[in-house]
Design an enzyme around this catalytic site. Structure first.
Site, mmCIF file in Angstrom:
data_model
loop_
_atom_site.group_PDB
_atom_site.id
_atom_site.type_symbol
_atom_site.label_atom_id
_atom_site.label_comp_id
_atom_site.label_asym_id
_atom_site.label_seq_id
_atom_site.Cartn_x
_atom_site.Cartn_y
_atom_site.Cartn_z
ATOM 1 N N LYS A 9 -1.450 0.290 7.505
ATOM 2 C CA LYS A 9 -0.503 0.561 8.359
ATOM 3 C C LYS A 9 0.220 1.579 7.875
ATOM 4 C CE LYS A 9 -1.372 -4.091 9.258
ATOM 5 N NZ LYS A 9 -2.142 -5.073 8.435
ATOM 6 N N ASP A 54 5.589 15.039 9.088
ATOM 7 C CA ASP A 54 6.179 15.949 8.326
ATOM 8 C C ASP A 54 5.939 15.896 6.947
ATOM 9 O OD1 ASP A 54 6.143 17.276 10.836
ATOM 10 O OD2 ASP A 54 8.257 17.067 10.997
ATOM 11 N N HIS A 107 3.900 -13.483 9.605
ATOM 12 C CA HIS A 107 2.981 -12.603 9.455
ATOM 13 C C HIS A 107 3.432 -11.564 8.229
ATOM 14 C CE1 HIS A 107 0.129 -8.823 10.162
ATOM 15 N NE2 HIS A 107 -0.656 -9.973 10.184
ATOM 16 N N LYS A 121 4.559 -10.048 4.788
ATOM 17 C CA LYS A 121 4.055 -10.144 3.387
ATOM 18 C C LYS A 121 5.119 -9.456 2.378
ATOM 19 C CE LYS A 121 0.270 -8.537 6.337
ATOM 20 N NZ LYS A 121 -0.363 -9.699 6.483
ATOM 21 N N ASP A 167 13.463 -12.329 -8.863
ATOM 22 C CA ASP A 167 14.790 -12.214 -9.196
ATOM 23 C C ASP A 167 15.514 -11.413 -8.235
ATOM 24 O OD1 ASP A 167 13.869 -13.486 -11.439
ATOM 25 O OD2 ASP A 167 13.785 -11.851 -12.763
ATOM 26 N N HIS A 197 -7.226 -2.062 6.315
ATOM 27 C CA HIS A 197 -6.276 -3.068 6.944
ATOM 28 C C HIS A 197 -4.873 -2.353 6.790
ATOM 29 C CE1 HIS A 197 -4.040 -7.014 6.695
ATOM 30 N NE2 HIS A 197 -4.678 -7.205 7.711
#
Length: 484
Positions: free
Chosen positions: A227, A232, A402, A404, A409, A225
């Site tokens: 991404k 480089d 979507h 996350k 604080d 899952h």
């Protein structure tokens, strides 16, 4: 003459009872999480034949051990070598370095023991939605001089996917190393011709655990899952945004997509590189030589403090879940959580309600409408308990949330691929970036506050007025929560 059914039918029920008996014994002997065990037992009770099939397809730990046995050997060989050569100095946490982040010292030390070093030499850019991510990503790809490593759950051969593909092929033809890893379920729509043209151009393309039965792919376990993009060994991207036109709010897709991504330049990219190599080696089934060019010496990029943490079914620690737990319980004034899927474990739920009852303001933002009715129903079953504990609940209405993000604080934030649910904590390969920087956290807080303007806030009094039918649906779905 008796028909075939009349002959075999007296044996069917006893055989089924024998199968159920051994399934239950196997469940008990695995000593897995009691909640998950209860959920499978409930499934066997409510859906007798289908429940057994689901258990044999998705529920057995033996399959997990078999799938990741060779990966474990690769990790054992590669992980310590990588740490010694590239992270050894960083994993020795200097007390003076931690001092400014003393509130989160336990979290920092926990993560560094899981090959997630605290890195200081970074410049991080918060990218809101695909409109901000993809131009930065394309620029980084164009500027690649040595290698490109790209790992995505969803890669679609649409507008943005086609543009990225063309650029990757162009770079490969220039002699730049291009390695691309896509998930066998998330990127199931990719055709053989897509793989053929990339490989013909020189792109090294691999598929993470391809599936044989597409009709069963919506919830197959152990998905990649993540991404991740590394250019480089200096520039990296991670967050919630896949490669697909749906993430670009240019009116070509009917639904507005709210998401958050990061561009990281500096030392933290080395951990992303390490994680890419682990999954790449698992898929291609041989160990790579990790040349110094993949982990280059870096000049000064910035002063942002970052830890990159990963988890997966082959990970010894449930690191992302445990890190969320440590971070939330470290809060002193306020916790902000945005997640598309909220099916917390008991420990995470206890952490949220406990800090809320301790005069820490907790705000939770989830989508008003999910892309899965059963997941949404399970999520809604937790709302009353949270509201009763003093948690403020916001339903995002502008489109699909979507993003996350956790902000605690004004000094800590998490941005990554992991949802706050059992699947992300236990089954999927995930990656999160933890930021210890007031300016970056303030940027994420500002975005959270801006998103609240597109939400409706739920009160406990109104929530309790839901219909009995709705409450019953939520309660039943909650029983299956550990399996979702």
């Amino acid at each position: 003459m008796l028909g075939v059914w009349e002959i075999i039918s007296p044996y069917i029920l006893p055989l089924y009872y024998v199968i159920i008996f051994f399934v239950v014994i196997n469940l008990l002997l695995e000593n897995r999480n009691p909640l998950k065990t209860h959920s499978y037992l409930m499934l066997l009770l409510l859906l007798p034949i289908i429940g057994v099939a689901i258990y044999f397809f998705f529920g057995q730990h033996q399959r997990k051990r078999k799938v990741f046995a060779k990966r474990g050997l690769i990790n054992q060989a590669f992980g310590p070598l990588y740490a010694q050569e590239h992270l050894d100095n960083q994993t020795r946490v200097n007390p003076q370095v931690i001092k400014p982040y003393g509130q989160f010292e336990k979290l920092i030390r926990f993560l560094k023991n899981d090959l997630s070093p605290l890195t200081l030499n970074n410049s991080v850019t918060v990218l809101r939605n695909g409109e901000e991510k993809f131009p930065q990503m394309m620029n980084a790809l164009r500027e690649a001089k040595d290698h490109i490593h790209i790992e995505y759950y969803i890669f679609e051969d649409d507008g943005i996917g086609g543009a990225v593909t063309d650029l990757l092929m162009e770079k490969a033809k220039q002699g730049i190393e291009v390695r691309m890893l896509v998930d066998g379920v998330g990127s199931l729509a990719l055709k053989k011709s897509f793989f053929k043209k990339l490989k013909a151009s020189g792109v090294q393309l691999a598929e993470f655990m391809p599936v044989l039965f597409p009709s069963f792919t919506s919830k197959i376990n152990y998905r990649d899952h993540r991404k991740i993009l590394i250019v480089d060994g200096k520039v990296g991207f991670t967050g919630g945004i896949n490669i697909s036109d749906r993430y670009i709010n240019n009116h070509t897709h009917p639904e507005y997509w709210r998401d958050t991504h990061l561009m990281i330049e500096g030392e933290a990219v080395k951990t992303l590189q390490f994680l890419f190599f682990l999954n790449w080696q698992f898929v291609v089934q041989h160990e790579l030589e990790t040349a110094d060019k993949y982990f280059p010496e870096l000049g000064h990029f910035g002063d942002h403090c970052v830890q990159i943490n990963a988890s997966g079914p082959d990970w010894e620690l449930a690191s992302i879940m445990d890190s969320f737990l440590i971070a939330i319980t470290s809060a002193r004034t306020k916790v902000r959580i945005a997640t598309p899927y909220f099916i917390p474990t008991e420990s995470i739920l206890d952490a949220i309600t406990t800090v809320s009852k301790s005069d820490v303001k907790v705000e939770l933002m989830i989508p008003y409408e999910s892309d899965s009715w059963i997941v949404q129903a399970a999520s809604l079953s937790f709302i009353e308990e949270l509201l009763a504990a003093g948690v403020s609940i916001y339903f995002y209405q502008k489109g699909f949330l979507h993003s996350k993000v956790i902000a605690i604080d004004h000094s800590f934030a998490s941005v990554g691929t992991a949802n706050m649910d059992y699947r992300s904590f236990d089954l999927n390969h995930e990656v999160n970036a933890y930021l210890y920087d007031e300016d970056l956290v303030e940027t994420l807080i500002d975005q959270f506050e801006e998103d609240k303007k597109e939400c409706i806030q739920i009160t406990l009094e109104d929530w309790r007025k839901r219909s009995l039918k709705q409450k019953l649906k939520e309660s039943v779905c909650r029983l299956l929560a550990p399996l979702l």
